[in-house]
Scaffold this active site. Structure first.
Site, PDB file in Angstrom:
ATOM      1  N   MET A 189      57.480   8.659  17.773  1.00  0.00           N
ATOM      2  CA  MET A 189      56.784   8.873  16.503  1.00  0.00           C
ATOM      3  C   MET A 189      55.948   7.658  16.110  1.00  0.00           C
ATOM      4  O   MET A 189      56.084   6.568  16.674  1.00  0.00           O
ATOM      5  CB  MET A 189      57.798   9.197  15.412  1.00  0.00           C
ATOM      6  CG  MET A 189      58.542  10.506  15.637  1.00  0.00           C
ATOM      7  SD  MET A 189      59.753  10.868  14.345  1.00  0.00           S
ATOM      8  CE  MET A 189      58.676  11.163  12.928  1.00  0.00           C
ATOM      9  N   HIS A 190      55.075   7.854  15.122  1.00  0.00           N
ATOM     10  CA  HIS A 190      54.354   6.807  14.401  1.00  0.00           C
ATOM     11  C   HIS A 190      53.194   6.165  15.157  1.00  0.00           C
ATOM     12  O   HIS A 190      52.387   5.457  14.552  1.00  0.00           O
ATOM     13  CB  HIS A 190      55.291   5.675  13.949  1.00  0.00           C
ATOM     14  CG  HIS A 190      56.571   6.113  13.327  1.00  0.00           C
ATOM     15  ND1 HIS A 190      56.617   6.974  12.237  1.00  0.00           N
ATOM     16  CD2 HIS A 190      57.865   5.818  13.630  1.00  0.00           C
ATOM     17  CE1 HIS A 190      57.881   7.165  11.901  1.00  0.00           C
ATOM     18  NE2 HIS A 190      58.650   6.485  12.719  1.00  0.00           N
TER      19      HIS A 190
ATOM     20  N   ASP B 122      60.328  12.868  18.351  1.00  0.00           N
ATOM     21  CA  ASP B 122      61.486  12.828  19.255  1.00  0.00           C
ATOM     22  C   ASP B 122      62.815  13.089  18.563  1.00  0.00           C
ATOM     23  O   ASP B 122      63.704  13.729  19.135  1.00  0.00           O
ATOM     24  CB  ASP B 122      61.528  11.511  20.036  1.00  0.00           C
ATOM     25  CG  ASP B 122      61.419  10.279  19.152  1.00  0.00           C
ATOM     26  OD1 ASP B 122      61.421  10.401  17.904  1.00  0.00           O
ATOM     27  OD2 ASP B 122      61.324   9.164  19.707  1.00  0.00           O
TER      28      ASP B 122
END
Length: 491
Positions: A80-81, A237
């Site tokens: 992520m991110h 995830d």
């Protein structure tokens, strides 16, 4: 059959499951992280695509061309991110800035000031790992490049662009950007404007179990699949791992021991508690949310220590298992903050520490301290979740760390919670991605998202739990905020 691809930090992992959910094949390809300056973490998206293609080729070789061609849908899971910046021609403008990158701490304070309603809308504190502060850093330090940005994609969604030609994300991954109205499950113009971004720079949003497109002709031919293969919305995830482990109903939870450590609990509504550095995100399935505590270094701490001591994990774990109670009680303490920390400190400058070393300590005692330090980090996360009104009596364990029965028992004892492992739990996000593909192909959630067969159960030992409390108090007393490191911040 259904293909699930998980774009992690250290590898791309993929699985194929059949129409009954049985695991038919699993493969992976390693990735490296670039750290050109202290507190920077970057990867080249082209490396992700090469690793994805290599991993698909391995699965195809395992199953054979004819059998592999039976794949009906593909799901995506991803770290992520991360910020993948594209120009108007969809060219990548710079290496992707990853979730573990902490250069944008000053921009977090700036975003909080610019967006007074940030915590209520996004449900989270502004942390350097999130996407919005990264873009503010780019605007400040790479202004010419910032002006050329036409689209920002998360890592798995850049893979989707290569596969389908479409720019799409899902609410679970988008919730980690600080640009999403998490309760409303849509982009927030208010938060976008506060960080200098626009809605037209964002991908479309679909639920993780919905179709997002089909394979491009060239990709279908290269992979030996039909152009009609559907690509599901997929998930970040954490949410993908939840689907893989069957954590889809309120109260379900799991603990992930991967590069980072995650404690994830499903909610039936948006329940933010940013004051304790708890993440409140959308689940990837419709009308569900989740709370999550995150430690930035988990199983990666064990890998780091093994590299440092030139020992493989299996050998080190065997040495640790031979330690007696006195040796365990007198082992040093370890703070697992190798990349800063989120829950509970929200401190990008936190540093890892071995405390209490003596000449009598051998490698095994330090190895035990690493396992215990990660377990104590999970205790901090669980305490933060409990303070937010969420409690659990059982957690499924997933990720690479799930392979160690010793570590699983230590975590059960530290948390005073039953820990359960499942067959195939090491597949993590890739299995969840494959299940989302199945749902996108018309699968029924109650059948697709059932919990995998139980492999082992670890009951907490009350006596060991009480003994660990003494060390936990000492562990917590060691941490103290450090001032920002001087120099090495990059441009």
């Amino acid at each position: 059959m259904y293909l699930g691809i998980d774009l992690g930090t250290s590898e791309v992992k993929a699985v194929v499951i059949d129409g009954d959910g049985a695991l038919l094949a699993l493969a992976g390809s390693a990735l490296n992280v670039s750290r050109p300056h202290p507190r920077w973490s970057e990867q080249a998206p082209a490396d992700w695509w090469q690793a994805a293609c290599d991993t698909v080729a391995k699965l195809r070789a395992q199953l054979g061309d004819e059998r592999f061609a039976g794949v009906r849908a593909i799901g995506l899971s991803g770290q992520m991110h991360g910020a993948v910046l594209l120009d108007e021609h969809d060219n990548v403008l710079r290496p992707a800035i990853l979730w573990s990158d902490s250069r944008s701490a000053p921009e977090c304070a700036e975003l909080t000031n610019r967006a007074p309603r940030l915590h209520g809308i996004a449900g989270n504190l502004a942390m350097p790992g999130f996407t919005a502060p990264k873009l503010m850093w780019v605007a400040r330090h790479e202004p010419d490049l910032f002006q050329r940005i036409a689209t920002v994609l998360l890592p798995k969604d850049w893979l989707r662009l290569q596969m389908t030609g479409r720019k799409v994300s899902d609410p679970s991954d988008a919730a980690g950007t600080l640009w999403l109205d998490v309760e409303g499950r849509n982009w927030s113009d208010e938060l976008l404007e506060a960080s200098g971004m626009r809605r037209d720079q964002m991908p479309a949003l679909v639920d993780g179990s919905a179709a997002s497109g089909t394979l491009l002709t060239a990709v279908a031919q290269a992979w030996g699949l039909s152009e009609d293969v559907v690509v599901a919305g997929g998930a970040g995830d954490g949410a993908a791992s939840a689907v893989g482990i069957g954590a889809v109903n309120p109260g379900d939870g799991f603990l992930s021991l991967g590069t980072s450590g995650v404690l994830f609990v499903v909610n039936d509504r948006f329940r933010p508690n940013p004051a304790r550095a708890i993440h409140a995100f959308c689940h990837t399935l419709p009308q569900r949310w989740h709370q999550m505590s995150v430690m930035l270094s988990a199983a990666s701490c064990l890998r780091w220590f093994c590299r440092l001591c030139s020992v493989d994990e299996k050998s080190l774990l065997a040495e640790i298992a031979q330690l007696d109670e006195e040796q365990l009680a007198n082992a040093p303490l370890f703070l697992p903050y190798l990349s800063g920390e989120r829950t509970p400190h929200n401190d990008p400058y936190a540093l890892g520490v071995f405390h209490g070393l003596s000449p009598d300590h051998q490698r095994a005692a330090l190895g035990y301290a690493v396992l215990e330090g990660v377990a104590f980090g999970m205790v901090d996360g669980l305490d933060a979740l409990r303070a937010a009104g969420t409690d659990v009596s059982q957690l499924s364990l997933v990720g690479g760390g799930a392979r160690s029965a010793y570590w699983a028992q230590l975590i059960a004892d530290a948390l005073n919670v039953r820990i359960v492992t499942h067959v195939g739990s090491e597949a993590g996000g890739a299995l969840g991605a494959a299940r989302l593909a199945w749902l996108a192909d018309g699968g029924i959630e109650e059948r697709v998202c059932r919990k995998p067969e139980r492999q082992a159960s670890f009951e907490p030992d009350a006596r060991r739990h009480d003994g660990l409390q003494v060390r936990l108090r000492r562990y917590r007393a060691i941490y103290a905020p450090y001032p920002p490191l001087q120099g090495g911040e990059g441009a």
